[in-house]
Design a protein around this motif. Structure first.
Motif, PDB file in Angstrom:
ATOM      1  N   GLU A   1      -7.278  -4.935  -6.273  1.00 32.88           N
ATOM      2  CA  GLU A   1      -6.740  -6.206  -5.777  1.00 32.88           C
ATOM      3  C   GLU A   1      -6.280  -6.093  -4.325  1.00 32.88           C
ATOM      4  N   MET A   2      -5.852  -4.892  -3.909  1.00 33.31           N
ATOM      5  CA  MET A   2      -5.436  -4.691  -2.527  1.00 33.31           C
ATOM      6  C   MET A   2      -6.580  -4.213  -1.639  1.00 33.31           C
ATOM      7  N   TRP A   3      -7.782  -4.136  -2.177  1.00 37.94           N
ATOM      8  CA  TRP A   3      -8.974  -3.706  -1.450  1.00 37.94           C
ATOM      9  C   TRP A   3      -8.820  -2.299  -0.882  1.00 37.94           C
ATOM     10  N   LEU A   4      -8.122  -1.419  -1.609  1.00 36.11           N
ATOM     11  CA  LEU A   4      -7.908  -0.063  -1.111  1.00 36.11           C
ATOM     12  C   LEU A   4      -9.147   0.801  -1.241  1.00 36.11           C
ATOM     13  N   TYR A   5      -9.996   0.516  -2.206  1.00 33.23           N
ATOM     14  CA  TYR A   5     -11.210   1.322  -2.345  1.00 33.23           C
ATOM     15  C   TYR A   5     -12.164   1.093  -1.180  1.00 33.23           C
ATOM     16  N   SER A   6     -12.270  -0.136  -0.733  1.00 34.56           N
ATOM     17  CA  SER A   6     -13.157  -0.382   0.404  1.00 34.56           C
ATOM     18  C   SER A   6     -12.597   0.260   1.667  1.00 34.56           C
ATOM     19  N   ASP A   7     -11.277   0.291   1.823  1.00 34.82           N
ATOM     20  CA  ASP A   7     -10.654   0.967   2.958  1.00 34.82           C
ATOM     21  C   ASP A   7     -10.882   2.465   2.893  1.00 34.82           C
ATOM     22  N   ALA A   8     -10.907   3.022   1.679  1.00 33.31           N
ATOM     23  CA  ALA A   8     -11.070   4.466   1.513  1.00 33.31           C
ATOM     24  C   ALA A   8     -12.422   4.935   2.053  1.00 33.31           C
ATOM     25  N   LEU A   9     -13.416   4.068   2.034  1.00 36.84           N
ATOM     26  CA  LEU A   9     -14.737   4.441   2.526  1.00 36.84           C
ATOM     27  C   LEU A   9     -14.743   4.692   4.034  1.00 36.84           C
TER      28      LEU A   9
ATOM     29  N   VAL B   1      -1.596   3.366 -17.660  1.00 40.77           N
ATOM     30  CA  VAL B   1      -0.931   3.318 -16.360  1.00 40.77           C
ATOM     31  C   VAL B   1      -1.958   3.487 -15.245  1.00 40.77           C
ATOM     32  N   LEU B   2      -2.882   4.415 -15.436  1.00 45.27           N
ATOM     33  CA  LEU B   2      -3.925   4.637 -14.437  1.00 45.27           C
ATOM     34  C   LEU B   2      -4.826   3.414 -14.300  1.00 45.27           C
ATOM     35  N   GLN B   3      -5.070   2.744 -15.398  1.00 44.70           N
ATOM     36  CA  GLN B   3      -5.884   1.527 -15.337  1.00 44.70           C
ATOM     37  C   GLN B   3      -5.172   0.436 -14.545  1.00 44.70           C
ATOM     38  N   HIS B   4      -3.857   0.343 -14.704  1.00 40.20           N
ATOM     39  CA  HIS B   4      -3.089  -0.639 -13.933  1.00 40.20           C
ATOM     40  C   HIS B   4      -3.092  -0.277 -12.445  1.00 40.20           C
ATOM     41  N   LEU B   5      -2.958   0.998 -12.128  1.00 39.03           N
ATOM     42  CA  LEU B   5      -3.025   1.426 -10.735  1.00 39.03           C
ATOM     43  C   LEU B   5      -4.407   1.136 -10.143  1.00 39.03           C
ATOM     44  N   ASP B   6      -5.431   1.366 -10.935  1.00 38.56           N
ATOM     45  CA  ASP B   6      -6.796   1.084 -10.494  1.00 38.56           C
ATOM     46  C   ASP B   6      -6.960  -0.400 -10.190  1.00 38.56           C
TER      47      ASP B   6
ATOM     48  N   GLU C   1       0.823  -1.203   0.000  1.00 37.33           N
ATOM     49  CA  GLU C   1       0.000   0.000   0.000  1.00 37.33           C
ATOM     50  C   GLU C   1       0.861   1.259   0.000  1.00 37.33           C
ATOM     51  N   LEU C   2       1.990   1.217   0.708  1.00 39.24           N
ATOM     52  CA  LEU C   2       2.892   2.377   0.701  1.00 39.24           C
ATOM     53  C   LEU C   2       3.481   2.606  -0.687  1.00 39.24           C
ATOM     54  N   ALA C   3       3.836   1.532  -1.372  1.00 40.43           N
ATOM     55  CA  ALA C   3       4.350   1.659  -2.738  1.00 40.43           C
ATOM     56  C   ALA C   3       3.281   2.229  -3.657  1.00 40.43           C
ATOM     57  N   PHE C   4       2.050   1.768  -3.488  1.00 42.86           N
ATOM     58  CA  PHE C   4       0.941   2.290  -4.275  1.00 42.86           C
ATOM     59  C   PHE C   4       0.774   3.784  -4.018  1.00 42.86           C
ATOM     60  N   ASP C   5       0.801   4.177  -2.742  1.00 42.77           N
ATOM     61  CA  ASP C   5       0.672   5.593  -2.381  1.00 42.77           C
ATOM     62  C   ASP C   5       1.754   6.429  -3.057  1.00 42.77           C
ATOM     63  N   CYS C   6       2.981   5.924  -3.065  1.00 43.54           N
ATOM     64  CA  CYS C   6       4.093   6.651  -3.697  1.00 43.54           C
ATOM     65  C   CYS C   6       3.883   6.786  -5.204  1.00 43.54           C
ATOM     66  N   LEU C   7       3.446   5.719  -5.840  1.00 41.54           N
ATOM     67  CA  LEU C   7       3.203   5.774  -7.284  1.00 41.54           C
ATOM     68  C   LEU C   7       2.111   6.781  -7.634  1.00 41.54           C
ATOM     69  N   VAL C   8       1.049   6.793  -6.858  1.00 38.71           N
ATOM     70  CA  VAL C   8      -0.035   7.740  -7.112  1.00 38.71           C
ATOM     71  C   VAL C   8       0.432   9.158  -6.846  1.00 38.71           C
ATOM     72  N   ASP C   9       1.254   9.342  -5.804  1.00 39.90           N
ATOM     73  CA  ASP C   9       1.775  10.662  -5.481  1.00 39.90           C
ATOM     74  C   ASP C   9       2.663  11.187  -6.603  1.00 39.90           C
TER      75      ASP C   9
END
Length: 61
Positions: A31-39, A21-26, A2-10
């Protein structure tokens, strides 16, 4: 991961990333269930930013 993902998005926030690239990040966020955590978080997350960038890039295409 998740930290690596955060860095890539940043980093991507400063660049105009291609739609592919954005589709791959999405896909990674899903796959890491980050959208459900964002809620459950009161602040804007990297997954939220990824989703916004993906929507903007999709509109440009």
């Amino acid at each position: 991961m998740e930290l690596a993902f955060d860095c890539l998005v940043d980093v991507g926030d400063d660049l105009d990333l291609p739609l592919a690239v954005l589709q791959h990040l999405d896909r990674a966020a899903r796959e890491m269930w980050l959208y459900s955590d964002a809620l459950h978080k009161p602040h804007l997350t990297a997954a939220d930013l990824c989703r916004r960038h993906l929507a903007a890039a999709s509109e440009r295409e």
